[in-house]
Enzyme design. Structure first.
Site, PDB file in Angstrom:
ATOM      1  N   CYS A   1       0.807  -1.236   0.000  1.00  0.00           N
ATOM      2  CA  CYS A   1       0.000   0.000   0.000  1.00  0.00           C
ATOM      3  C   CYS A   1       0.839   1.285   0.000  1.00  0.00           C
ATOM      4  CB  CYS A   1      -0.976   0.009   1.159  1.00  0.00           C
ATOM      5  SG  CYS A   1      -1.250  -1.558   1.954  1.00  0.00           S
TER       6      CYS A   1
ATOM      7  N   ARG B   1       6.750 -10.912   5.947  1.00  0.00           N
ATOM      8  CA  ARG B   1       6.306 -10.662   7.312  1.00  0.00           C
ATOM      9  C   ARG B   1       6.958 -11.686   8.220  1.00  0.00           C
ATOM     10  NH1 ARG B   1      -0.059  -9.331   6.064  1.00  0.00           N
ATOM     11  NH2 ARG B   1       0.406  -7.726   4.507  1.00  0.00           N
TER      12      ARG B   1
ATOM     13  N   GLN C   1       1.034 -11.202  -2.780  1.00  0.00           N
ATOM     14  CA  GLN C   1      -0.384 -10.849  -2.740  1.00  0.00           C
ATOM     15  C   GLN C   1      -0.861 -10.517  -4.148  1.00  0.00           C
ATOM     16  OE1 GLN C   1       0.044  -7.518   0.038  1.00  0.00           O
ATOM     17  NE2 GLN C   1      -1.219  -8.658   1.473  1.00  0.00           N
TER      18      GLN C   1
ATOM     19  N   ASP D   1      -2.528  -8.164  -5.137  1.00  0.00           N
ATOM     20  CA  ASP D   1      -2.945  -6.941  -4.456  1.00  0.00           C
ATOM     21  C   ASP D   1      -3.437  -5.894  -5.445  1.00  0.00           C
ATOM     22  OD1 ASP D   1      -3.327  -5.497  -2.219  1.00  0.00           O
ATOM     23  OD2 ASP D   1      -1.216  -5.097  -1.801  1.00  0.00           O
TER      24      ASP D   1
ATOM     25  N   HIS E   1      -4.971  -1.546  -5.127  1.00  0.00           N
ATOM     26  CA  HIS E   1      -5.523  -0.448  -4.341  1.00  0.00           C
ATOM     27  C   HIS E   1      -6.351   0.426  -5.247  1.00  0.00           C
ATOM     28  CE1 HIS E   1      -2.162  -1.868  -1.860  1.00  0.00           C
ATOM     29  NE2 HIS E   1      -3.078  -1.726  -0.925  1.00  0.00           N
TER      30      HIS E   1
ATOM     31  N   LYS F   1     -14.883  -3.603   6.347  1.00  0.00           N
ATOM     32  CA  LYS F   1     -14.383  -4.534   5.336  1.00  0.00           C
ATOM     33  C   LYS F   1     -15.347  -5.682   5.064  1.00  0.00           C
ATOM     34  CE  LYS F   1     -11.735  -7.216   8.639  1.00  0.00           C
ATOM     35  NZ  LYS F   1     -10.556  -8.015   8.911  1.00  0.00           N
TER      36      LYS F   1
ATOM     37  N   HIS G   1      -8.338  -1.470  -0.247  1.00  0.00           N
ATOM     38  CA  HIS G   1      -7.388  -2.572  -0.457  1.00  0.00           C
ATOM     39  C   HIS G   1      -8.216  -3.789  -0.867  1.00  0.00           C
ATOM     40  CE1 HIS G   1      -4.497  -0.574   2.446  1.00  0.00           C
ATOM     41  NE2 HIS G   1      -5.634  -0.152   2.938  1.00  0.00           N
TER      42      HIS G   1
HETATM   43 ZN   LIG Z   1      -3.129  -2.544   0.891  1.00  0.00          ZN
END
Ligand SMILES: [Zn+2]
Ligand SMILES: [Zn+2]
Length: 647
Positions: free
Chosen positions: A343, A372, A390, A392, A394, A478, A524
């Site tokens: 992000c 992580r 991910q 991912d 945004h 979410k 996200h």
């Molecule tokens: Zn994010």
């Protein structure tokens, strides 16, 4: 004495209120409702506290009658079974001493000190038989309040140091014993009415466990077991367990050569082997195409970012200490972090130029690899790793676009589920706790708008949802997706999350129609969650029998003898031209062996070529799970193959 006319008001879970004489028990209430319920009720939840079904209720109360179908009913059943296990052990191993015996997620355990007597898998049957024998006596679990002094005297006499240790921490006046048959235990309860409810028993495992989890204490023997009210239910459970073992992604990942771990590379850092990489790339391409159609723009960002980036995002303050520590450079003023999420990088991409309301929504997508730190004991195959990618993206949008964007992301998630055969899914909407408005970032108005946008979007898309108050993050509400796999297990997958925090921290802006500066909303989202976790679930869901379009090897060409190798190779090149992937099995093995190996490796199509096929320019087709489909021309096979891929 209780006066006859004293009544209590009992409110049942359906909201109905009934009157009962004061001192009525859960069992009395069940009996009034139906005989069937009275036969099956295991415990009662009275004003939120679970208690024995035979305990009198003396005040007005909310009462829920718990059966095997309730999680708390099951837990009571299993904990009561731990007492039965203890009774069986005491009769088979005189002098055994007992620690604790709680219910766990599936079943229960008891920590016991066998004083050096050996105990292993071979002893399981004997204990199971004893438990069944004792259960058939239908002994009641009888509760008895004890003074602390009497309780200590009892266990001193019996010689059980662990119970004495437990008693030290208990206050006089709160101590109860429970007795069933010949066995008495220190326990606060509750328990099921009698041992007769326990009809099926299986000891599962035996392990070492330090008393009170402290390695300075003596190591006890922890015996895991599970019980059921019907033999059939135990059989079903054991079957599922076997099936889950066969499908374990760590086992199949190795057998099918999809991924590996190397101690030298580091724990929790998966190495994707060629076949696994092929599978993963196909999944990525599938999503990339769908995202392109849905208006996403693909970006690429580096694996590290300056520490300052994460100070701005707030991640450093929140997670810094528990993360991979900063990377130093020869310049003492520089520090970098492995990126834990994409992000912040994407916020900086947003800021590379001024944005107007007409530019929004801006949807930035990246298959971004993040790192992580997880404790090594927490690592598990591909589902808990230290480095993962991910899927991912945004979405930066105006507040009035949140609902539309949620609908589009839901479409994308459902496309993923449908294409990969997950038909049993649901979603959880996580909202603010209205009692704690102070703990959230963003104005009330924005929250209300976003929350109703999510609720409406989910309803309009026909998603089965549950709504949880207080489950939202401090920075936004979410929507999380759950799927149930072929074995009925629930997995959490993708998520869509509104964020009011990062746009503030990064001071993101757009120029509105009013020519004023406004703050965009950030969403996200990751439909797969992570490639690693998703592929793990996909392996267990399909048992490695991936849909044809995903299979690493889609065909295996199996020449009957080396005479047909040239024909097999020509055929292979021809099929490759049609984007069909696989290999030619040129080993000097009998055809039966080649077929068996291809089946074990879960190759969908086996193409067998011998004299007749070579002479006529054809191939004999065998489909895994279907058997022989006969001889066909190359063209016909390609057509059938492509039709199946497009399904
Ligand atoms: Zn994010
Ligand atoms: Zn107990």
């Amino acid at each position: 004495m209780i006066a006859q006319d004293e009544q209590i008001r009992v409110t049942l879970p359906d909201g109905s209120v009934r009157q009962y004489p004061k001192g009525s028990t859960g069992l009395d209430i069940a009996t009034q409702i139906s005989e069937g319920l009275a036969r099956n009720v295991l415990a009662a939840k009275v004003n939120g506290v679970i208690q024995d079904i035979t305990r009198p209720i003396d005040t007005d109360a909310n009462v829920q009658l718990l059966t095997w179908n309730d999680a708390e009913g099951k837990a009571t059943f299993w904990h009561s079974s731990a007492h039965l296990l203890a009774e069986a052990l005491e009769s088979l191993y005189p002098g055994v001493q007992f620690g604790i015996g709680p219910a766990v997620e599936t079943g229960f355990y008891y920590d016991v000190d066998l004083n050096g007597q050996p105990f292993s898998q071979e002893d399981f049957k004997k204990v199971e038989d004893k438990m069944i024998e004792l259960a058939r006596r239908k002994e009641s679990y009888i509760r008895k309040p004890m003074s602390k002094a009497d309780a200590i005297a009892y266990f001193e006499e019996k010689g059980d140091p662990y119970k004495l240790d437990l008693l030290e921490g208990l206050a006089d006046g709160t101590i109860t014993f429970y007795t069933q048959g010949n066995f008495t235990d220190l326990c606060r309860g509750p328990h099921i009415p009698n041992t007769g409810f326990i009809k099926a028993v299986k000891l599962m495992n035996v392990a070492g466990a330090y008393w009170r989890g402290n390695e300075k204490n003596k190591q006890l023997t922890r015996i895991y077991a599970v019980t059921y009210p019907k033999q059939k239910e135990l059989d079903d459970y054991l079957f599922l367990l076997e099936e889950a073992k066969k499908r374990d992604h760590r086992k199949l990942g190795k057998e099918l050569e999809l991924f590996a771990f190397s101690e030298k590379v580091g724990a929790g850092l998966p190495l994707w082997l060629p076949k696994g990489t092929m599978l993963r790339e196909r999944l990525e391409n599938f999503l990339r195409r769908a995202q392109l159609r849905a208006g996403y723009l693909q970006v690429v960002t580096p694996h590290i970012g300056s520490k300052q980036l994460y100070v701005t995002s707030g991640h450093w303050d929140k997670y810094g200490e528990d993360s991979f520590q900063p990377i130093k450079t020869p310049d003492p003023n520089e520090e970098f972090l492995l990126k834990p999420m994409n992000c912040p990088h994407h916020c900086e991409i947003y800021k590379t130029k001024p944005r107007s309301y007409r530019d929004l929504p801006l949807r930035l997508a990246e298959f971004g690899t993040v790192y992580r730190y997880e404790q090594s004991g927490e690592l598990h195959g591909l589902t808990r790793v230290r480095g993962f990618t991910q899927d991912d993206a945004h979405i930066f949008c105006r507040p009035d676009q949140v609902k539309d964007e949620f609908m589009k992301v839901i479409d994308l998630v459902l496309l993923v589920f449908r294409s990969l055969g997950f038909s049993d899914y649901s979603a959880q909407i996580s909202l603010r706790d209205p009692q704690k408005e102070g703990k959230y970032i963003g104005s009330d108005e924005l929250w209300e708008k976003a929350e109703s946008a999510i609720i409406e979007a989910a309803a309009e898309k026909g998603l089965p949802t549950v709504t949880e108050l207080g489950e939202a993050a401090f920075y936004g509400p979410k929507l999380d997706f759950m799927v149930r796999d072929a074995l009925g297990r629930k997995w959490q997958l993708g998520t869509i999350q509104v964020d009011y925090n990062l746009p503030n921290r990064f001071e993101l802006e757009y120029i509105g129609a009013d020519n004023q500066k406004h703050r965009p909303v950030m969403i996200h989202r990751a439909p797969f969650g992570s490639m690693e976790r998703f592929i793990a679930i996909l392996i267990e869901q399909t048992a490695g029998n991936f849909p044809l379009w995903l299979s690493p090897d889609q065909i295996a060409i199996l020449p009957i003898s080396e005479k047909y190798e040239d024909y097999a190779n020509d055929l292979f090149f021809n099929l490759q031209e049609h984007d069909i992937r696989g290999f030619v099995d040129l080993r000097d093995e009998k055809i039966g062996r080649k077929i068996r190996d291809a089946e074990v490796n879960k190759v969908p199509y086996m193409l067998i070529v011998g004299e007749k096929e070579a002479a006529e320019g054809k191939l004999s087709v065998r489909r895994k799970g279907q058997g022989d489909l006969g001889m066909m021309s190359v063209d016909d096979f390609v057509k059938a193959f492509q039709a199946e891929v497009k399904m």
